[in-house]
Write a protein that holds these residues in place. Structure first.
Motif: not given
Lengths: 269, 267
Positions: A77-80, A144-145, A217-223, A225-227
């Protein structure tokens, strides 16, 4: 050199400061009022912090030992997350290179184009990438896109502003010299402007990549993806041992990116 | 100072002037004119020195001549064509007729000497090949080499501009002007940032280019000695006006004192 007493008497008196003093007092009262309001507004209380310390101990207790089974998932997920920042930053780099010649006041061919470019930069820079992500997940779907696109849009503003400022501060001599020889605007930009600012642009882009890894990371919180998404989910499900592993992996990744970015930048400038 | 056989009278090579300036006016602020109706002719083969104190308007004159600064009124002709009315591609085409040499030299620092010389030709390279220095046409690169050889710096071709000495850099800038294949060279205090020997070299080179290539060279200076030594004609400018025009031998110390008098008063 000696100064005669007569000369001292001729020095102008300090202007009477009463009005300024009243201004200072009013200003100080205003600032205190704002702080009092803000403290109450957020419900801040020292007592809540002290009595909550027990919860913190409990939280730490539930986080150890970090869960081993999510290590592999955390790393991938970190690599994503890194991929998201990489693609987002690269798209932003190309878009801001297109917009920068119009946004630098010393190069912009027309006032209207300058204002237009500045508006685009101000808008994209002011709104954080995770807000863009909230909208973009409904456009291209969760994942992630959407996060990469959101980071790209926001970074056009931040990079564009820094690029334009770099160009505004650069030495204009070679630009004048090439203009004087009859070179076109595009030729002047490619042969006189870019060689001068390229090292700064590379450095600013590397720094932006470093910031964008954290932004993704913050964009991950809202859907996105990633770590970031992984951690968000673990904490919502009270899986603190999994969250601990993810946090440790995240820490290593962030420190590594920052280190690499710093070393590369110091080599360039 | 005057060399034997040079400047015994004011030589005026025959032929139409390559640069004609008529009644040029410019003020940057209201009621503070910098140029107050300047006239100047420079013929092929001449090195006309424009001599004047700081703030006399001589640099503004050169910059107005190719409209790096917009003049308020007056006319500038390069090879008989009026540059003051031109715009866009026309202006760029006319600018190609005059090459500018600057006090601060203004090479692109992170590019090598040869690349910098080729940049002089950008005005005549069009289309996609002008976008990368690696795609410049062969004849441009050839002309850049010949220009570098002409100023005696072929061996520095691959050296980055910011590693050249001041004198070398200014000679590369002259090579850039030659590569532009202009008929007029406008030199704005080309030796003010150089040591005396490099200054001598650079002016000798400009004088040589004027005589053997038949270029019209207008050179702003504030060193009377160098003006006497290398100028074929000396035009004195004070407070935005031409106050005298002399041959290098007929110019007197009184003429020069007149030019710098105002500055001494201000100081």
């Amino acid at each position: 050199m000696t100064v005669s007493p007569a000369a001292v008497r001729q020095r102008p008196a300090k202007p009477h400061p009463r009005l300024r003093r009243v201004g200072w007092i009013l200003g100080a009262v205003g600032v205190v009022a704002i702080y009092v309001h803000a403290w109450r507004d957020i419900g801040a209380s020292v007592g809540a912090l002290v009595s909550g310390l027990g919860n913190l101990g409990n939280l730490i207790h539930r986080s150890v030992p970090p869960a081993r089974d999510v290590l592999h998932a955390s790393i991938s997920a970190s690599i994503v997350t890194l991929d998201t920042a990489l693609i987002g930053t690269t798209i932003a780099l190309f878009l801001s290179l297109l917009i920068t010649p119009f946004a630098a006041s010393n190069l912009s061919p027309h006032r209207l184009l300058y204002e237009g470019a500045r508006i685009v930069i101000a808008f994209t820079r002011t709104i954080p990438s995770f807000i863009f992500a909230l909208y973009l997940v409904t456009v291209v779907g969760l994942g992630p896109y959407a996060a990469a696109l959101a980071i790209a849009v926001h970074s056009v503003g931040t990079l564009g502003k820094l690029f334009a400022e770099t160009i505004e501060d650069m030495e204009m001599g070679p630009v004048d010299a090439l203009r004087a020889s009859g070179a076109s605007r595009l030729q002047v930009f490619l042969h006189a402007v870019l060689p001068g600012v390229a090292p700064a642009f590379v450095s600013l882009t590397l720094y932006r990549f470093d910031v964008n890894v954290r932004d993704s990371l913050a964009t991950g919180f809202v859907g996105g993806g990633g770590i970031g998404f992984l951690m968000f989910t673990s904490i919502q499900l009270f899986q603190y041992r999994a969250a601990a592993t993810e946090l440790l992996v995240l820490l290593v990744v962030l420190l590594a990116v920052e280190r690499v970015s710093t070393v590369l930048r110091s080599r360039i400038v | 100072m005057t060399q034997a056989g040079r400047g015994l009278e004011a030589p005026r090579p025959a032929g139409a002037p390559a640069l004609v300036v008529r009644d040029l006016h410019k003020s940057f602020r209201r009621n503070e004119p910098v140029l107050k109706g300047i006239d100047l002719d420079v013929r092929p083969g001449e090195l006309v020195v424009v001599l004047g104190a700081n703030g006399s308007g001589k640099s503004t004159l050169l910059r107005c001549a190719i409209r790096l600064i917009e003049p308020d009124s007056g006319r500038v002709e390069l090879r008989g064509e009026d540059i003051t009315a031109a715009s866009g591609a026309d202006l760029r085409r006319l600018r190609r007729n005059a090459a500018m040499i600057f006090q601060q030299i203004h090479l692109v620092r992170r590019r090598n000497a040869l690349d910098n010389v080729t940049y002089g030709a950008l005005g005549r390279i069009s289309g996609i090949r002008s976008l990368s220095r690696r795609a410049f046409p062969d004849d441009v690169v050839e002309s850049a080499w010949r220009s570098l050889e002409r100023v005696g710096l072929a061996e520095k071709a691959w050296q980055r501009a910011d590693t050249l000495s001041g004198g070398q850099a200014q000679r590369v800038a002259i090579a850039r002007a030659l590569c532009q294949q202009a008929q007029v060279i406008l030199a704005d205090e080309p030796v003010s940032s150089l040591d005396p020997r490099a200054a001598d070299d650079v002016l000798a080179l400009l004088a040589e280019i004027a005589t053997s290539d038949g270029l019209a060279v207008a050179c702003v200076l504030h060193q009377p000695d160098l003006a006497r030594k290398y100028g074929t004609r000396i035009v004195g400018v004070a407070a935005g006006e031409v106050v005298f025009e002399r041959s290098p031998t007929s110019i007197t110390d009184a003429d020069i004192a007149h030019l710098y008098h105002g500055e001494l008063d201000d100081g």
